[in-house]
Design an enzyme around this catalytic site. Structure first.
Site, PDB file in Angstrom:
ATOM      1  CD  GLU A 151     -14.584 -69.422 -35.302  1.00  0.00           C
ATOM      2  OE1 GLU A 151     -14.991 -68.264 -35.073  1.00  0.00           O
ATOM      3  OE2 GLU A 151     -14.813 -70.371 -34.555  1.00  0.00           O
ATOM      4  CG  ASP A 197     -20.482 -60.648 -33.911  1.00  0.00           C
ATOM      5  OD1 ASP A 197     -19.745 -61.416 -33.253  1.00  0.00           O
ATOM      6  OD2 ASP A 197     -20.906 -60.921 -35.036  1.00  0.00           O
ATOM      7  CE1 TYR A 243     -18.140 -70.514 -30.147  1.00  0.00           C
ATOM      8  CE2 TYR A 243     -17.244 -70.379 -32.371  1.00  0.00           C
ATOM      9  CZ  TYR A 243     -17.416 -69.839 -31.108  1.00  0.00           C
ATOM     10  OH  TYR A 243     -16.871 -68.620 -30.815  1.00  0.00           O
TER      11      TYR A 243
END
Ligand code: PLP
Lengths: 277, 414
Positions: free
Chosen positions: A51, A62, A177
């Site tokens: 990734e 994040d 995911y």
């Protein structure tokens, strides 16, 4: 849609009887050459899927580790063209390892999107994870990506309930995911039991492989999670190694490639434990 | 000049069910948040139809916030602009006095609406982002009133230039968390609030302070702020017997402006001006004028005009006014710009500073630096207008919070 490197890799690992080890690094962190060197060595250190983060000024999903890595790359003058250049360079020596670009929509939107898909495909990109494009926005990039043969990998989270899951799965491809925690990257630690239950529930609704990420930091966690998933993603831990290896001015040192690789070697061992019982 | 004529193709019908105003707006959020904003939308749609909710909000607006705010005719500024006019014009200047609200700005209109919603949804913890601290104070205020935990994210740079508001929030019982990421201003505070929300999905309500963010926030905040324009309609009818000829409001994220504008969007005869912060000048790159100096992109859950570089990286906004210092703008404004319904202009720091002092001296009203931008534009516009022209400017905040900063700019030591 047509088969991608991602499909082939997950199928092969299923035959092997183990989960994929997925490594995340930010493209251009701390500089283009170092980042490319590291990327090229990820497969031999045990990475099954790469990734590659596309740095963004405002990475809302994040935690601090990946925020800082994005900032380092941008400070070094990184661009989308350079991210695609890295993929092209990588492909010269490796035509098998799947590459997924991960990031936020705006840099793609202004590229613009159709040109981005064409350039990404030509460079050898296999999949996209775009954090701020939920199923409600599929016409933006998900469907056009599928049309050109790039997997659009969807995130499912602890807040994705039964009612929502079909929408999340609908146009997803490659793999799903599963975000192991309600939170941002690199913060809370997932509980393997809870994660296994969630993955099992998702697998009732799809044949797609399910990889798990967010908060995985140790070999033990990789080993535990790999027992109930088709892939384990590690990002912040690797990126933190890059940060730790830099000199006082934030520049790469002789350690900047080796230390993250050593960590990948160690952690990726966790996906083989299941073969040893 | 004015007319009650309505336009067939309404400017007031947005957003559509996807939260879009034309191709602006929408819901660009991480999957974790998607179920939450859908839940919020549903709760808001239900509340909108509930008389009890409306009653409670109106009651608080009246007895707690002090609504309706007056519509004030500003005689000395009117005279001043007439004197500046070389064509014998000047316009009649009215201020909508939202600076008289409890907590000192229009922000309370929105925080009251949202906190009642949070309570209906059973949420116990409120988070907010703030730039100038006005929204932070308005949020901390209603959180205290409704006995809820309150966490406010504020850029470290803003904490420095808005120290009085930081102390007010703390007195009100809020936790103020400094954000050092990025440039430590409003956009970074919003990123951090979104990160908090993702990590605290069960008990937390994100109380956004402007008409931006993912759907339903832009429409919801607009609805709460529309009390401004709705009151102006009634008050100007009472004062002048007709609708205004033009409306002027400053624009950060665009909430006070859309609140004034929205009720008038279909009144063709009403000219509308949104005033962005040009900082040191749009041409210098140091500004916060998303519509005048940015281009469309996707940030903080919506597609809208953004300050960004060629790579789609968001660039830093700059303005003397912390409340206007945001690189985006509410999506409805982006749409109104492209429709040509609203004129978006920009004024510089220095022009705003001059207007700040002018208003203080001539009207005895110390404006916040945000509406001082609106006034700086009025100063350019009014002298070109005829004397019977009715101009309403939103005085959306008072300047108490800014006096230290202004003293600094004027080189005065306190
Ligand atoms: C007094 C005042 N006016 C205007 C603004 C800008 O916000 P908006 O454009 O949403 O009204 C602020 C923001 O803090 C403010 O405090």
């Amino acid at each position: 849609m047509i088969e991608t490197r991602i499909d082939r890799r997950f199928a092969a690992l299923k035959n092997e009887g183990r989960a994929a080890f997925v490594s995340f690094i930010t493209a251009g962190d701390p500089d283009l050459q170092t980042s490319l060197q590291l990327m090229k060595k990820l497969p031999e250190a045990g990475t099954d899927v790469i990734e590659l983060g596309m740095p963004f000024s405002d990475p809302m999903a994040d935690g601090p580790a990946i925020q800082l890595s994005s900032q380092r790359a941008l400070n070094a003058g990184h661009t989308m063209a350079k991210t695609l250049e890295m993929v092209r360079e990588f492909r010269k020596g490796d035509n098998e390892t799947p590459i997924i670009l991960m990031g936020y929509y705006n840099p793609i939107y202004v590229y613009p999107a159709d040109k981005f898909l064409a350039d990404a495909l030509a460079a050898g990109v296999d999949g996209l994870i775009i954090v701020d494009l939920p199923p409600e926005t599929d016409t933006e990039l998900c469907l056009p990506a599928r049309d050109v043969g790039i997997n659009f990998i969807r995130l499912a989270t602890p807040t994705t309930d039964e009612k929502r899951l079909p929408a999340v799965l609908k146009n997803a491809s490659g793999f799903l995911y599963y975000v192991s925690i309600a939170g941002i990257t690199g913060t809370a630690t997932p509980d393997p039991h809870v994660v296994h239950k969630a993955v099992a529930a998702i697998k009732q609704s799809t044949d797609m492989p399910v990889a798990v990420g967010f908060g995985v930091k140790t070999r033990q966690q990789v080993s535990d999670i790999a027992r109930g998933a088709d892939g384990v993603v590690v990002g912040s831990a690797i990126v933190s190694m890059i940060a730790d290896s830099l000199d006082g001015k934030g520049a790469a040192t002789s350690e900047t490639v080796e230390r993250p690789l050593a960590l990948v070697k160690e952690l990726s061992g966790g996906v083989f434990d299941i073969l040893e019982g | 000049m004015s007319s009650n004529e309505t336009i067939l193709n309404s400017f007031r019908s947005g957003p559509d069910e996807e939260g879009a105003f034309g191709h602006f707006g929408g819901r660009f959020v991480a999957e974790t948040l998607m179920p939450l904003i859908l839940e919020l939308e549903e709760a808001y749609e239900t509340a909108k139809k509930d008389e009890e909710y409306a009653f409670e909000l109106n009651d608080l607006a009246k007895h707690y916030a002090g609504r309706p705010s007056p519509l004030y005719f500003a005689p000395r500024l009117t005279e001043h602009f007439a004197n500046l006019s070389t064509v014998g014009g000047g316009a009649k200047i009215y201020f909508k006095r939202d600076e008289l609200n409890h907590t000192g700005s229009h922000k309370i209109n929105n925080t009251l609406g949202q906190i009642l919603l949070a309570r209906r949804m059973g949420k116990k913890r409120i988070i907010a982002e703030t730039g100038a601290g006005q929204h932070g104070v308005a949020t901390a205020t209603v959180a205290a009133r409704f006995n809820m935990e309150c966490v406010v994210y504020m850029g470290a740079t803003d904490i420095e230039r808005q120290a009085p508001n930081v102390f007010r929030m703390k007195l009100l019982g809020a936790t103020v968390i400094p954000v050092t990421a990025g440039t430590g201003t409003l956009k970074d505070a919003m990123n951090e609030a979104l990160r908090d929300w993702v990590a605290n999905v069960d008990n937390t309500f994100y109380l956004i302070g402007t008409a931006a963010g993912p759907h339903p926030y832009p429409a919801m905040v607009r609805d709460f702020q529309s009390v401004i324009g709705n009151e102006v309609r009634e008050q100007i009818m009472e004062a002048e017997g007709r609708l205004p000829d033009s409306l002027v409001a400053c624009i950060g994220g665009g909430s006070n402006a859309i609140g004034l504008f929205h009720p008038f969007l279909d009144d063709k005869g009403v000219e509308i001006y949104g005033v962005e912060a040009a900082g040191k000048g749009v041409e210098t790159g140091e500004h916060a004028a998303s519509l005048n100096g940015g281009k469309p992109g996707v940030l903080h859950g919506n597609r809208t005009y953004l300050l960004q570089d060629d790579e789609g990286q968001i660039t830093d906004a700059y303005s003397i006014s912390a409340g206007l210092d945001y690189p985006g703008i509410g999506p409805e404004h982006s749409w109104l710009k492209e429709q040509g319904r609203v004129n978006y202009v920009a004024v510089t720091d220095n022009e705003a500073l001059d207007a700040f002092q002018l208003c203080t001296k001539l009207e005895g009203i110390i404006p916040a630096l945000e509406p001082a931008h609106a006034l700086a534009f009025v100063e350019k516009l009014a002298p070109t207008l005829p004397k019977d022209h009715l101009l309403v400017m939103n005085m959306c905040g008072r300047g108490d919070k800014d006096v230290f900063a202004v003293a600094g700019y004027l080189g005065v030591e306190l």
